[in-house]
Design a protein around this motif. Structure first.
Motif, PDB file in Angstrom:
ATOM      1  N   GLU A   1       0.757  -1.077  -0.024  1.00  0.00           N
ATOM      2  CA  GLU A   1      -0.062  -0.064  -0.023  1.00  0.00           C
ATOM      3  C   GLU A   1       0.773   1.141  -0.082  1.00  0.00           C
ATOM      4  O   GLU A   1       1.185   1.999   1.071  1.00  0.00           O
ATOM      5  CB  GLU A   1      -0.915   0.050   1.274  1.00  0.00           C
ATOM      6  N   PRO A   2       1.281   1.712  -1.042  1.00  0.00           N
ATOM      7  CA  PRO A   2       2.129   2.750  -1.390  1.00  0.00           C
ATOM      8  C   PRO A   2       1.475   3.973  -0.696  1.00  0.00           C
ATOM      9  O   PRO A   2       0.245   4.176  -1.023  1.00  0.00           O
ATOM     10  CB  PRO A   2       2.608   2.946  -2.559  1.00  0.00           C
ATOM     11  N   GLN A   3       2.242   5.055  -0.111  1.00  0.00           N
ATOM     12  CA  GLN A   3       1.734   6.124   0.106  1.00  0.00           C
ATOM     13  C   GLN A   3       1.775   7.201  -0.799  1.00  0.00           C
ATOM     14  O   GLN A   3       2.817   7.738  -1.248  1.00  0.00           O
ATOM     15  CB  GLN A   3       2.435   6.774   1.394  1.00  0.00           C
ATOM     16  N   ILE A   4       0.578   7.413  -1.720  1.00  0.00           N
ATOM     17  CA  ILE A   4       0.445   8.562  -2.591  1.00  0.00           C
ATOM     18  C   ILE A   4      -0.319   9.602  -2.304  1.00  0.00           C
ATOM     19  O   ILE A   4      -1.303   9.339  -1.970  1.00  0.00           O
ATOM     20  CB  ILE A   4       0.143   7.628  -3.799  1.00  0.00           C
ATOM     21  N   LYS A   5       0.232  10.729  -2.515  1.00  0.00           N
ATOM     22  CA  LYS A   5      -0.543  12.017  -2.192  1.00  0.00           C
ATOM     23  C   LYS A   5      -1.128  12.384  -3.660  1.00  0.00           C
ATOM     24  O   LYS A   5      -0.715  12.646  -4.708  1.00  0.00           O
ATOM     25  CB  LYS A   5       0.455  13.172  -1.751  1.00  0.00           C
ATOM     26  N   VAL A   6      -2.402  12.474  -3.709  1.00  0.00           N
ATOM     27  CA  VAL A   6      -3.092  12.723  -4.811  1.00  0.00           C
ATOM     28  C   VAL A   6      -3.866  14.162  -4.213  1.00  0.00           C
ATOM     29  O   VAL A   6      -4.846  14.221  -3.640  1.00  0.00           O
ATOM     30  CB  VAL A   6      -4.505  11.687  -4.895  1.00  0.00           C
ATOM     31  N   PRO A   7      -3.495  15.427  -4.831  1.00  0.00           N
ATOM     32  CA  PRO A   7      -4.063  16.440  -4.593  1.00  0.00           C
ATOM     33  C   PRO A   7      -5.481  17.022  -5.336  1.00  0.00           C
ATOM     34  O   PRO A   7      -5.301  17.562  -6.175  1.00  0.00           O
ATOM     35  CB  PRO A   7      -2.944  17.545  -4.907  1.00  0.00           C
ATOM     36  N   MET A   8      -6.334  16.047  -4.954  1.00  0.00           N
ATOM     37  CA  MET A   8      -7.516  16.402  -5.716  1.00  0.00           C
ATOM     38  C   MET A   8      -8.796  15.755  -4.643  1.00  0.00           C
ATOM     39  O   MET A   8      -8.524  14.895  -3.830  1.00  0.00           O
ATOM     40  CB  MET A   8      -7.803  15.182  -6.623  1.00  0.00           C
ATOM     41  N   ILE A   9      -9.756  16.441  -4.817  1.00  0.00           N
ATOM     42  CA  ILE A   9     -11.064  16.182  -3.898  1.00  0.00           C
ATOM     43  C   ILE A   9     -12.366  16.253  -4.774  1.00  0.00           C
ATOM     44  O   ILE A   9     -12.343  16.968  -5.692  1.00  0.00           O
ATOM     45  CB  ILE A   9     -11.044  17.015  -2.491  1.00  0.00           C
ATOM     46  N   ASP A  10     -13.149  15.446  -4.485  1.00  0.00           N
ATOM     47  CA  ASP A  10     -14.596  15.407  -5.219  1.00  0.00           C
ATOM     48  C   ASP A  10     -15.654  16.034  -4.103  1.00  0.00           C
ATOM     49  O   ASP A  10     -15.575  15.281  -3.054  1.00  0.00           O
ATOM     50  CB  ASP A  10     -15.020  14.225  -5.773  1.00  0.00           C
TER      51      ASP A  10
ATOM     52  N   LYS B   1     -16.404  29.668  -4.479  1.00  0.00           N
ATOM     53  CA  LYS B   1     -15.717  31.107  -3.960  1.00  0.00           C
ATOM     54  C   LYS B   1     -15.332  30.575  -2.769  1.00  0.00           C
ATOM     55  O   LYS B   1     -13.889  31.071  -2.331  1.00  0.00           O
ATOM     56  CB  LYS B   1     -16.934  32.170  -3.820  1.00  0.00           C
ATOM     57  N   LEU B   2     -15.873  29.751  -1.914  1.00  0.00           N
ATOM     58  CA  LEU B   2     -15.219  29.234  -0.857  1.00  0.00           C
ATOM     59  C   LEU B   2     -14.426  28.177  -0.869  1.00  0.00           C
ATOM     60  O   LEU B   2     -13.216  28.381   0.102  1.00  0.00           O
ATOM     61  CB  LEU B   2     -16.533  28.636   0.149  1.00  0.00           C
ATOM     62  N   LEU B   3     -14.128  27.437  -2.022  1.00  0.00           N
ATOM     63  CA  LEU B   3     -13.398  26.425  -2.090  1.00  0.00           C
ATOM     64  C   LEU B   3     -12.079  26.984  -2.586  1.00  0.00           C
ATOM     65  O   LEU B   3     -10.912  26.621  -2.378  1.00  0.00           O
ATOM     66  CB  LEU B   3     -13.865  25.288  -3.220  1.00  0.00           C
TER      67      LEU B   3
ATOM     68  N   GLU C   1      -5.503  25.098  -7.073  1.00  0.00           N
ATOM     69  CA  GLU C   1      -5.335  25.859  -8.345  1.00  0.00           C
ATOM     70  C   GLU C   1      -6.474  25.856  -9.162  1.00  0.00           C
ATOM     71  O   GLU C   1      -6.701  26.406 -10.067  1.00  0.00           O
ATOM     72  CB  GLU C   1      -4.081  25.205  -8.819  1.00  0.00           C
ATOM     73  N   TYR C   2      -7.313  24.735  -9.257  1.00  0.00           N
ATOM     74  CA  TYR C   2      -8.139  24.626 -10.560  1.00  0.00           C
ATOM     75  C   TYR C   2      -9.542  24.001  -9.641  1.00  0.00           C
ATOM     76  O   TYR C   2      -9.405  23.306  -8.547  1.00  0.00           O
ATOM     77  CB  TYR C   2      -7.699  23.468 -11.377  1.00  0.00           C
ATOM     78  N   ILE C   3     -10.334  24.414 -10.155  1.00  0.00           N
ATOM     79  CA  ILE C   3     -12.050  23.900  -9.746  1.00  0.00           C
ATOM     80  C   ILE C   3     -12.733  23.612 -10.820  1.00  0.00           C
ATOM     81  O   ILE C   3     -12.829  24.735 -11.719  1.00  0.00           O
ATOM     82  CB  ILE C   3     -12.773  24.821  -8.784  1.00  0.00           C
ATOM     83  N   TYR C   4     -13.369  22.419 -11.126  1.00  0.00           N
ATOM     84  CA  TYR C   4     -14.237  22.100 -12.109  1.00  0.00           C
ATOM     85  C   TYR C   4     -15.546  21.738 -11.573  1.00  0.00           C
ATOM     86  O   TYR C   4     -15.593  21.288 -10.521  1.00  0.00           O
ATOM     87  CB  TYR C   4     -13.563  21.057 -13.074  1.00  0.00           C
ATOM     88  N   SER C   5     -16.691  22.487 -12.399  1.00  0.00           N
ATOM     89  CA  SER C   5     -17.743  22.026 -11.445  1.00  0.00           C
ATOM     90  C   SER C   5     -18.890  21.970 -12.656  1.00  0.00           C
ATOM     91  O   SER C   5     -18.788  22.253 -13.680  1.00  0.00           O
ATOM     92  CB  SER C   5     -18.319  23.175 -10.707  1.00  0.00           C
ATOM     93  N   THR C   6     -19.962  21.257 -12.381  1.00  0.00           N
ATOM     94  CA  THR C   6     -21.082  20.883 -13.214  1.00  0.00           C
ATOM     95  C   THR C   6     -22.438  21.296 -12.433  1.00  0.00           C
ATOM     96  O   THR C   6     -22.337  20.875 -11.367  1.00  0.00           O
ATOM     97  CB  THR C   6     -21.282  19.630 -14.088  1.00  0.00           C
ATOM     98  N   SER C   7     -23.372  21.535 -13.023  1.00  0.00           N
ATOM     99  CA  SER C   7     -24.647  21.833 -12.353  1.00  0.00           C
ATOM    100  C   SER C   7     -25.817  21.223 -13.227  1.00  0.00           C
ATOM    101  O   SER C   7     -25.649  20.860 -14.288  1.00  0.00           O
ATOM    102  CB  SER C   7     -24.799  23.233 -12.025  1.00  0.00           C
TER     103      SER C   7
END
Length: 95
Positions: free
Chosen positions: A48-57, A80-82, A89-95
Motif C-alpha cells: 500500500e504505497p503512500q501516494i499523495k493525490v492533490p484532488m477532492i470530489d 468561491k469558498l473552495l 489551483e483549479y476547480i471544475y464544476s457541473t450543475s
C-alpha cells in the motif's frame, strides 16, 4: 554464419537476416526473458504505497432544483469558498 541475400534489403533486412540465421538468437531471447523476470522479481514495491493525490470530489444534491438554480445557489458560492483554501489551483464544476 551465412545470411540470405534478399534483393533490395536495407540495413534492417540484413540485420534481421543475421538474427534469423544465427544460432545465438535463442540464447539471446532466453537471456532477455531471464533478465526481465529477474528485474520484476527484484523490483522493490509496497503493498500500500503512500501516494499523495492533490484532488477532492465534492458532490451536493439539491432535489427538485433546475441546473440554473443549483449553479446560482450552490455551485458559485461553493466555488468561491473552495478557492479560499490554500494551494487550490483549479476547480471544475457541473450543475
Amino acid at each position: 554464419m551465412e545470411t540470405k541475400d534478399i534483393p533490395h534489403s536495407g540495413f534492417a533486412g540484413k540485420l534481421a537476416g543475421l538474427f534469423i540465421d544465427s544460432k545465438l538468437t535463442p540464447l539471446a531471447i532466453i537471456g532477455s526473458l531471464l533478465l526481465g523476470i529477474l528485474s520484476v522479481v527484484m523490483l522493490p514495491r509496497e503493498e500500500e504505497p503512500q501516494i499523495k493525490v492533490p484532488m477532492i470530489d465534492v458532490m451536493v444534491a439539491m432535489e427538485g432544483a433546475t441546473p440554473k438554480e443549483i449553479e446560482e445557489q450552490v455551485t458559485i458560492p461553493m466555488e468561491k469558498l473552495l478557492y479560499e483554501l490554500p494551494n487550490v489551483e483549479y476547480i471544475y464544476s457541473t450543475s
